[in-house]
Every structure is written in C-alpha cells, then in structure tokens.
Design a protein around this motif. Structure first.
Motif, PDB file in Angstrom:
ATOM      1  N   GLY A  89       4.743  -2.483 -11.559  1.00 11.14           N
ATOM      2  CA  GLY A  89       6.114  -2.070 -11.281  1.00 11.14           C
ATOM      3  C   GLY A  89       6.350  -1.818  -9.800  1.00 11.14           C
ATOM      4  N   ALA A  90       5.365  -1.205  -9.143  1.00  4.47           N
ATOM      5  CA  ALA A  90       5.501  -0.932  -7.707  1.00  4.47           C
ATOM      6  C   ALA A  90       5.566  -2.227  -6.906  1.00  4.47           C
ATOM      7  CB  ALA A  90       4.335  -0.071  -7.230  1.00  4.47           C
ATOM      8  N   VAL A  91       4.735  -3.213  -7.272  1.00  3.74           N
ATOM      9  CA  VAL A  91       4.726  -4.492  -6.560  1.00  3.74           C
ATOM     10  C   VAL A  91       6.033  -5.252  -6.839  1.00  3.74           C
ATOM     11  CG1 VAL A  91       3.581  -6.719  -6.356  1.00  3.74           C
ATOM     12  CG2 VAL A  91       2.220  -4.634  -6.566  1.00  3.74           C
ATOM     13  N   ALA A  92       6.492  -5.191  -8.076  1.00  3.55           N
ATOM     14  CA  ALA A  92       7.710  -5.920  -8.441  1.00  3.55           C
ATOM     15  C   ALA A  92       8.937  -5.396  -7.697  1.00  3.55           C
ATOM     16  CB  ALA A  92       7.942  -5.825  -9.948  1.00  3.55           C
ATOM     17  N   SER A  93       8.863  -4.142  -7.214  1.00  5.03           N
ATOM     18  CA  SER A  93      10.012  -3.557  -6.519  1.00  5.03           C
ATOM     19  C   SER A  93      10.116  -4.014  -5.074  1.00  5.03           C
ATOM     20  CB  SER A  93       9.915  -2.027  -6.558  1.00  5.03           C
ATOM     21  OG  SER A  93       8.860  -1.567  -5.707  1.00  5.03           O
ATOM     22  N   TYR A  94       9.126  -4.799  -4.591  1.00  2.00           N
ATOM     23  CA  TYR A  94       9.122  -5.223  -3.186  1.00  2.00           C
ATOM     24  C   TYR A  94      10.284  -6.173  -2.932  1.00  2.00           C
ATOM     25  CZ  TYR A  94       7.372  -6.637   1.361  1.00  2.00           C
ATOM     26  OH  TYR A  94       7.247  -6.864   2.703  1.00  2.00           O
ATOM     27  N   PRO A  95      11.160  -5.871  -1.969  1.00  2.00           N
ATOM     28  CA  PRO A  95      12.349  -6.710  -1.760  1.00  2.00           C
ATOM     29  C   PRO A  95      12.076  -7.895  -0.825  1.00  2.00           C
ATOM     30  CG  PRO A  95      12.426  -4.822  -0.286  1.00  2.00           C
ATOM     31  CD  PRO A  95      11.162  -4.677  -1.104  1.00  2.00           C
ATOM     32  N   GLY A  96      12.846  -8.932  -0.989  1.00  2.00           N
ATOM     33  CA  GLY A  96      12.868  -9.999  -0.014  1.00  2.00           C
ATOM     34  C   GLY A  96      11.766 -11.019  -0.109  1.00  2.00           C
ATOM     35  N   ALA A  97      10.846 -10.887  -1.056  1.00  2.00           N
ATOM     36  CA  ALA A  97       9.773 -11.881  -1.198  1.00  2.00           C
ATOM     37  C   ALA A  97       9.329 -11.905  -2.656  1.00  2.00           C
ATOM     38  CB  ALA A  97       8.595 -11.551  -0.291  1.00  2.00           C
ATOM     39  N   ALA A  98       9.091 -13.100  -3.156  1.00  3.36           N
ATOM     40  CA  ALA A  98       8.612 -13.225  -4.535  1.00  3.36           C
ATOM     41  C   ALA A  98       7.110 -12.951  -4.548  1.00  3.36           C
ATOM     42  CB  ALA A  98       8.921 -14.616  -5.067  1.00  3.36           C
ATOM     43  N   LEU A  99       6.718 -11.832  -5.148  1.00  4.72           N
ATOM     44  CA  LEU A  99       5.314 -11.455  -5.189  1.00  4.72           C
ATOM     45  C   LEU A  99       4.783 -11.562  -6.608  1.00  4.72           C
ATOM     46  CD1 LEU A  99       5.322  -8.257  -2.921  1.00  4.72           C
ATOM     47  CD2 LEU A  99       4.925 -10.623  -2.261  1.00  4.72           C
ATOM     48  N   TYR A 143       0.845  -1.207   0.000  1.00  6.52           N
ATOM     49  CA  TYR A 143       0.000   0.000   0.000  1.00  6.52           C
ATOM     50  C   TYR A 143       0.879   1.254   0.000  1.00  6.52           C
ATOM     51  CZ  TYR A 143      -3.805   3.188   1.173  1.00  6.52           C
ATOM     52  OH  TYR A 143      -4.716   4.219   1.147  1.00  6.52           O
ATOM     53  N   GLU A 144       1.954   1.239   0.778  1.00  9.63           N
ATOM     54  CA  GLU A 144       2.851   2.390   0.816  1.00  9.63           C
ATOM     55  C   GLU A 144       3.512   2.603  -0.539  1.00  9.63           C
ATOM     56  OE1 GLU A 144       6.103   4.956   1.095  1.00  9.63           O
ATOM     57  OE2 GLU A 144       6.365   2.812   0.681  1.00  9.63           O
ATOM     58  N   ARG A 145       3.893   1.502  -1.194  1.00 12.88           N
ATOM     59  CA  ARG A 145       4.501   1.634  -2.523  1.00 12.88           C
ATOM     60  C   ARG A 145       3.493   2.183  -3.540  1.00 12.88           C
ATOM     61  NH1 ARG A 145       8.095  -1.370  -0.241  1.00 12.88           N
ATOM     62  NH2 ARG A 145      10.156  -1.642  -1.156  1.00 12.88           N
ATOM     63  N   GLY A 167       6.817 -18.080  -2.260  1.00 21.00           N
ATOM     64  CA  GLY A 167       6.547 -16.660  -2.415  1.00 21.00           C
ATOM     65  C   GLY A 167       5.101 -16.336  -2.062  1.00 21.00           C
ATOM     66  N   TYR A 168       4.587 -15.256  -2.609  1.00 22.98           N
ATOM     67  CA  TYR A 168       3.243 -14.817  -2.271  1.00 22.98           C
ATOM     68  C   TYR A 168       2.493 -14.359  -3.524  1.00 22.98           C
ATOM     69  CZ  TYR A 168       5.134 -14.558   2.478  1.00 22.98           C
ATOM     70  OH  TYR A 168       5.717 -14.852   3.678  1.00 22.98           O
ATOM     71  N   ASP A 169       1.206 -14.657  -3.547  1.00 27.06           N
ATOM     72  CA  ASP A 169       0.315 -14.034  -4.526  1.00 27.06           C
ATOM     73  C   ASP A 169      -0.303 -12.804  -3.872  1.00 27.06           C
ATOM     74  OD1 ASP A 169       0.678 -15.858  -6.571  1.00 27.06           O
ATOM     75  OD2 ASP A 169      -0.891 -17.204  -5.824  1.00 27.06           O
ATOM     76  N   VAL A 170      -0.459 -11.757  -4.661  1.00 28.76           N
ATOM     77  CA  VAL A 170      -1.052 -10.532  -4.138  1.00 28.76           C
ATOM     78  C   VAL A 170      -2.211 -10.132  -5.041  1.00 28.76           C
ATOM     79  CG1 VAL A 170      -0.664  -8.119  -3.512  1.00 28.76           C
ATOM     80  CG2 VAL A 170       1.186  -9.771  -3.265  1.00 28.76           C
ATOM     81  N   ASP A 171      -3.410 -10.118  -4.484  1.00 30.27           N
ATOM     82  CA  ASP A 171      -4.586  -9.685  -5.229  1.00 30.27           C
ATOM     83  C   ASP A 171      -4.834  -8.206  -4.922  1.00 30.27           C
ATOM     84  OD1 ASP A 171      -4.996 -12.278  -6.193  1.00 30.27           O
ATOM     85  OD2 ASP A 171      -6.116 -12.844  -4.389  1.00 30.27           O
ATOM     86  N   ILE A 172      -4.880  -7.402  -5.961  1.00 28.83           N
ATOM     87  CA  ILE A 172      -5.101  -5.957  -5.799  1.00 28.83           C
ATOM     88  C   ILE A 172      -6.347  -5.576  -6.584  1.00 28.83           C
ATOM     89  CG2 ILE A 172      -4.136  -3.650  -6.145  1.00 28.83           C
ATOM     90  CD1 ILE A 172      -1.362  -4.918  -6.065  1.00 28.83           C
ATOM     91  N   ARG A 173      -7.305  -4.993  -5.889  1.00 28.02           N
ATOM     92  CA  ARG A 173      -8.542  -4.550  -6.551  1.00 28.02           C
ATOM     93  C   ARG A 173      -8.454  -3.042  -6.774  1.00 28.02           C
ATOM     94  NH1 ARG A 173     -13.906  -3.824  -4.692  1.00 28.02           N
ATOM     95  NH2 ARG A 173     -13.364  -4.669  -2.625  1.00 28.02           N
ATOM     96  N   VAL A 174      -8.485  -2.663  -8.042  1.00 23.86           N
ATOM     97  CA  VAL A 174      -8.352  -1.257  -8.442  1.00 23.86           C
ATOM     98  C   VAL A 174      -9.689  -0.754  -8.966  1.00 23.86           C
ATOM     99  CG1 VAL A 174      -7.119   0.373  -9.936  1.00 23.86           C
ATOM    100  CG2 VAL A 174      -5.937  -1.652  -9.067  1.00 23.86           C
TER     101      VAL A 174
END
Length: 372
Positions: free
Chosen positions: A75-85, A16-18, A49-56
């Motif tokens: 791009g913002a989600v892909a920049s998250y370090p330390g976990a495969a999202l 969310y911050e990203r 890793g993790y799946d991330v569902d984002i509702r826009v």
C-alpha cells in the motif's frame, strides 16, 4: 541517452520515507526504525514505469503477521505519485546477531516497568470485585474489546492467576511469541493480552504464595513488550489479597473499578474491595453493577434484587471522601454469556465492530466515562 540514476535514487529514498509510516503491529514501531527494510532497489521496467525490489527481514521466522506487514508495504509503494511502480517483496528473517541487537536496544530503552515512569500517558484500570461469580472477567474482556473497537490501543493483563479466564473469553489458544528472550503479547480482537493461562502447564492447579504472585505481575509488566498503549486493563482476583496490593505498589497511577451484582450478599463484599484504597495509593474510579435485570417480553425482571451498585457507590463515596459513581448497569443476557464462551467478546459483532444495542451502548458509555 538520459541518465536516469538520479531519478531512481530519489524513488528509493521516497519509498524508504513512505515505509517509515508502516508500523509493525507487535512492536508498535516503524519497519524502518526496526531495521526490517534490508534493501530497496528500483530499476526501469521493460513495459514502462519501474520495478521495485524490497527485501524485508522479519523479527521472527514464520511471523503470523507477515502478510499484514507485506500488505502495508504494498500500500505504501502504491501511493507513490507520478511513476508506475511494481513492488516485488522478498521476505526473510533477521540474522541471530541483528535480532539480538534489536532486542537489546528495546530492553535498554525500557529497563523497568514502563507503566510506572513519570509522564506515562497510558490510562490503567484495575477491575476488582469482592467475590467471584459477579462477572468481573466478563466485564474486563468486553470493556477491553470496547476500547479497542473505539480505536484505542488497548492492552489487558489477566492478573487473576488462580482463576484466569481472559484467554477463553478472547478465544486465544496460542502462546506469546518469544522474540529472543522478550515476549510479545498475543493480540485478539484488537486487544494485546497476556495471561498465565497462555503458558504450558497452566491447566494445572497453581499454588503460588505472595512473593511469587508479585513476581508474576512484575514479569507481565516488565518482560512483555507492550509498546505504548492508550489503555491497560487488569483483571484482578476477587477480594483484597496479595495481587491487589502488588498492583497498587507497581502501578500507583491505576484506577480501581469495582464490579458487583445487585444483591446485598455481593454488594456488601464489593465495598471491601474498594476500601483497599484506604491502605494503598489507588483511586477508586467507579462501580459497575452487572446482571442488573433480565428482560422478558418487554418486562425487566430483577432476578438478583436491586440497588447493589448504588449501595456500593454510596458507601465508598462516604468512606473515601470523593465521588465514586455508579458508572454502568449491565443487563443479564444469556446470549451474552454464550457468545463470550465461544471466544468472542460478546459486545462485538462477528466483524469486530461494536454492537449497536443496549449492551453495546452501555459498554461504550462506560468506556467514554472512564476516559473522560
């Protein structure tokens, strides 16, 4: 078994911050601030890793910029370090009530012409000429495109209500998006644009008088969501009529740039458009001489004579009591006209970058002098 929920909640908060740095291209605000991120749900993926569902939730159904926003979110989600999202983005549109609340908040925040507020940082340049046919609109379009190519958040208003031409010069054939009663400017070649030529029936002759002309400018300034551009250009009608006076009244911080061609029949009339500053609170910033020469086999041919820009500069400097420099001399290039009429500001390459030739350098220099 280790409890992973705290990690997941942290992932969701971090995402969310990203996403707070993802900016809606039209409104100029982050997608989180606008309430466009309806939900974020992270959960472990079977392969690690993790799946991330984002509702826009977009502001407009079928928004033409939805892919741009989606790409930025990815791009913002892909920049998250330390976990495969792995993001899964579901796109829908806001409910009628949610959109109404958003627009009401934006309107309440603005309430008036945003460019006349104290402390506004937008630089405003009104491009004027004494007569038609000197290339004023072409100069406006290419100067706006130059500002955008140099990285400035740029807006332009086609204030030549009778002879609007910016839509054609930018290749715009669409209408502004109506966001629940608030209009969004059309963006082309990096420039936010509005013109009476974008509306239905604009191909008919316009027979407006002073009060309606003034109201049209007020609407362009107040009823359009401009955000906070670095630069606003206005393409004025030739001469010193009602619109020039309206601009001076509505935008007292505007700076006038006078366009002329070299011959006396144009430069003498151009001086009058600058002398309007004696009667209204508007500073004349400088003069641009268009069609200064035509280069043929290495020789500069002064088809329209010479010295017009210098004459306007000297006369306005003497009359107004401050320096009104000749800021640019632009050559006559047939290719420049042909490219402009095709719907691309001719100072740009096909990829939107600034041309690195004499014309591109002239507009770059003009833009930099105006912003200095």
């Amino acid at each position: 078994m280790t409890d992973i929920r705290p990690d997941i909640r942290q992932i969701e908060a971090d995402i969310y911050e990203r996403l707070s740095h993802v900016i809606d291209p039209e409104l100029g605000r982050s997608v989180t601030e606008l309430g466009m991120i309806a939900a974020i749900d992270a959960h472990p993926a079977s392969e690690g890793g993790y799946d991330v569902d984002i509702r826009v939730e977009l502001t407009v159904e079928g928004c033409p910029l939805s892919q741009t926003i989606t790409n930025q979110i990815n791009g913002a989600v892909a920049s998250y370090p330390g976990a495969a999202l792995t993001p899964h983005i579901e796109v829908s549109s806001m409910s009628r009530d949610k959109l109404a609340d958003l627009v009401a908040g934006l309107k309440a925040e603005r309430r008036q012409n945003p460019f006349s507020k104290p402390g506004v940082k937008t630089r405003i340049f009104a491009i004027a000429s004494g007569k038609g046919g000197v290339g004023k609109s072409s100069v406006t379009a290419n100067l706006a495109a130059t500002f955008a190519a140099l990285g400035y958040d740029t807006a332009a208003i086609d204030a030549d209500i009778y002879g609007f031409s910016l839509p054609g010069l930018f290749g715009v054939t669409t209408q502004p998006t109506n966001l629940d009663g608030m209009l969004m400017p059309v963006t082309a070649w990096g420039v936010k644009l509005i013109s009476i030529g974008m509306f239905a029936g604009a191909d008919r002759a316009i027979l407006w008088r002073g009060p309606r002309l003034q109201r049209s400018l007020e609407q362009f300034l107040s009823d359009i969501w401009w955000g906070t551009p670095d630069v606003l250009l206005l393409d004025l009608a030739p001469g010193t009529g009602d619109m020039a006076i309206s601009v001076a009244q509505a935008l007292p911080n505007a700076e006038l740039v006078v366009v002329t061609t070299p011959q006396p029949s144009a430069s003498d009339v151009a001086v009058r458009s600058g002398l309007v500053a004696l009667q209204v609170p508007m500073r004349v910033r400088g003069v641009v001489e268009n069609m200064s020469w035509y280069e043929h086999k290495g020789e500069r041919l002064e088809i329209f004579g010479a010295g017009g820009g210098a004459r306007v500069s000297e006369q306005l400097t003497a009359a107004l009591g401050h320096d009104v420099p000749l800021m640019a001399q632009l050559p006559l290039e047939p290719e420049f006209r042909e490219t402009g009429e095709s719907g691309r500001p001719a100072v740009l390459n096909a990829d939107g970058t600034l041309r690195d030739d004499a014309m591109g350098q002239a507009f770059r220099s003009l833009a930099e002098r105006l912003m200095a």
